[in-house]
Design an enzyme around this catalytic site. Structure first.
Site, PDB file in Angstrom:
ATOM      1  N   GLU A 108       0.832  -1.213   0.000  1.00 24.98           N
ATOM      2  CA  GLU A 108       0.000   0.000   0.000  1.00 24.98           C
ATOM      3  C   GLU A 108       0.864   1.258   0.000  1.00 24.98           C
ATOM      4  OE1 GLU A 108      -3.067  -0.302  -0.657  1.00 24.98           O
ATOM      5  OE2 GLU A 108      -3.120  -2.472  -0.370  1.00 24.98           O
ATOM      6  N   ASP A 171       3.678  -4.318  -6.075  1.00 24.19           N
ATOM      7  CA  ASP A 171       4.298  -5.550  -5.562  1.00 24.19           C
ATOM      8  C   ASP A 171       5.824  -5.427  -5.597  1.00 24.19           C
ATOM      9  OD1 ASP A 171       1.928  -6.833  -5.016  1.00 24.19           O
ATOM     10  OD2 ASP A 171       1.942  -8.093  -6.814  1.00 24.19           O
TER      11      ASP A 171
HETATM   12 ZN    ZN Z   1      -2.742  -2.883  -4.681  1.00 25.34          ZN
END
Ligand code: ZN
Length: 259
Positions: A108, A171
């Site tokens: 996040e 990611d």
């Molecule tokens: Zn995400």
């Protein structure tokens, strides 16, 4: 204009860091009204400590990052523009190690650090709301324009819909942040494995996550090789296990309302 925005050519210039922060503040105030916020001091302090340790390794502008927890059972987390991050209590229940929780928060943080919300805001504004509204935000940073935009986007759930490319980048950058902050990168992959297992056992608990993210299968495959190449770092802490035991003694988290 649409083509330019889609190509990302306008994203950086149309929404400034200050605009993003102002819109995110307004959106966060709205979220606070809609979501059951966890008030348990120990849990919140723990989540914030992990978050702040990760933030110190984040690239990009110095956003005023903040961390809150929603008393929801579903495994999910989300980032608002310019700093606010929410994690569901379900993540803390499902995770088996601290590095898995840190992996979720790192993902996040990466969305915010890479300014994905600014791209989404620019695209969505040009596509749906017209240039006049965007003009009101830009000419009126932090004022009524920002509030209007934040309310409009939040109602449409736009903040939760990042592109597949954004997710891939979050990611990758998130894994980097996670490692640099001293956690084992395997935590991130393991959480996707938990999601995959949960989706077979209890589809409702992961539905929100899957509606806004690519399948864990794809993400595991992409990250695994990288994670194996560079092992090491903290996997767990006694503190995480204490927090988890504490949460299990409390009344169970709520289910998210269906919309
Ligand atoms: Zn995400």
């Amino acid at each position: 204009m649409k083509a330019l925005a889609a190509a990302g050519l306008l994203a950086i210039t149309l929404v400034s860091v200050e605009d993003e922060i102002a819109i995110g503040r307004q959106a966060n105030a709205q979220v606070r009204k809609q979501v059951p916020e966890m008030r348990d001091d120990q849990t919140i302090a723990y989540v914030r400590a992990i978050g702040q340790r990760l933030v110190r390794q984040a690239p990009g502008p110095k956003y005023p990052y903040s961390f809150s927890a929603a008393d929801y059972r579903e495994i999910n987390a989300f980032a608002l523009p310019g700093g606010p991050i929410w994690i569901h209590r379900g993540v803390l229940h499902s995770a088996t190690t601290e590095s898995q929780v840190a992996g979720v928060l790192a993902h996040e943080i990466a969305h915010i650090a890479q300014r994905h919300a600014a791209d989404q805001l620019t695209n969505a504004t040009l596509t749906n709301l017209g240039l006049s509204l965007l003009g009101s935000v830009l000419g009126n940073s932090g004022g009524a324009g920002a509030a209007q935009i934040a309310a409009g986007f939040l109602a449409n759930g736009v903040f939760l819909k990042f592109s597949r490319d954004d997710e891939r980048e979050a990611d990758r950058v998130g894994l980097d942040i996670l490692r640099r902050a001293g956690w084992d990168g395997r935590g991130m992959v393991e959480l996707f494995e938990i999601l995959r297992r949960e989706s077979a056992r209890d589809p409702g608990s992961v539905e929100v996550f899957f509606s806004s993210h690519p399948s864990p299968q794809d993400r595991i495959a992409r990250l695994q090789a990288d994670v194996k190449r560079r092992p090491g770092g903290t996997r767990d802490s006694r503190q995480f296990q204490q927090i988890k035991a504490r949460l299990l003694r409390m009344p169970a988290p709520r289910a998210m309302p269906r919309t």
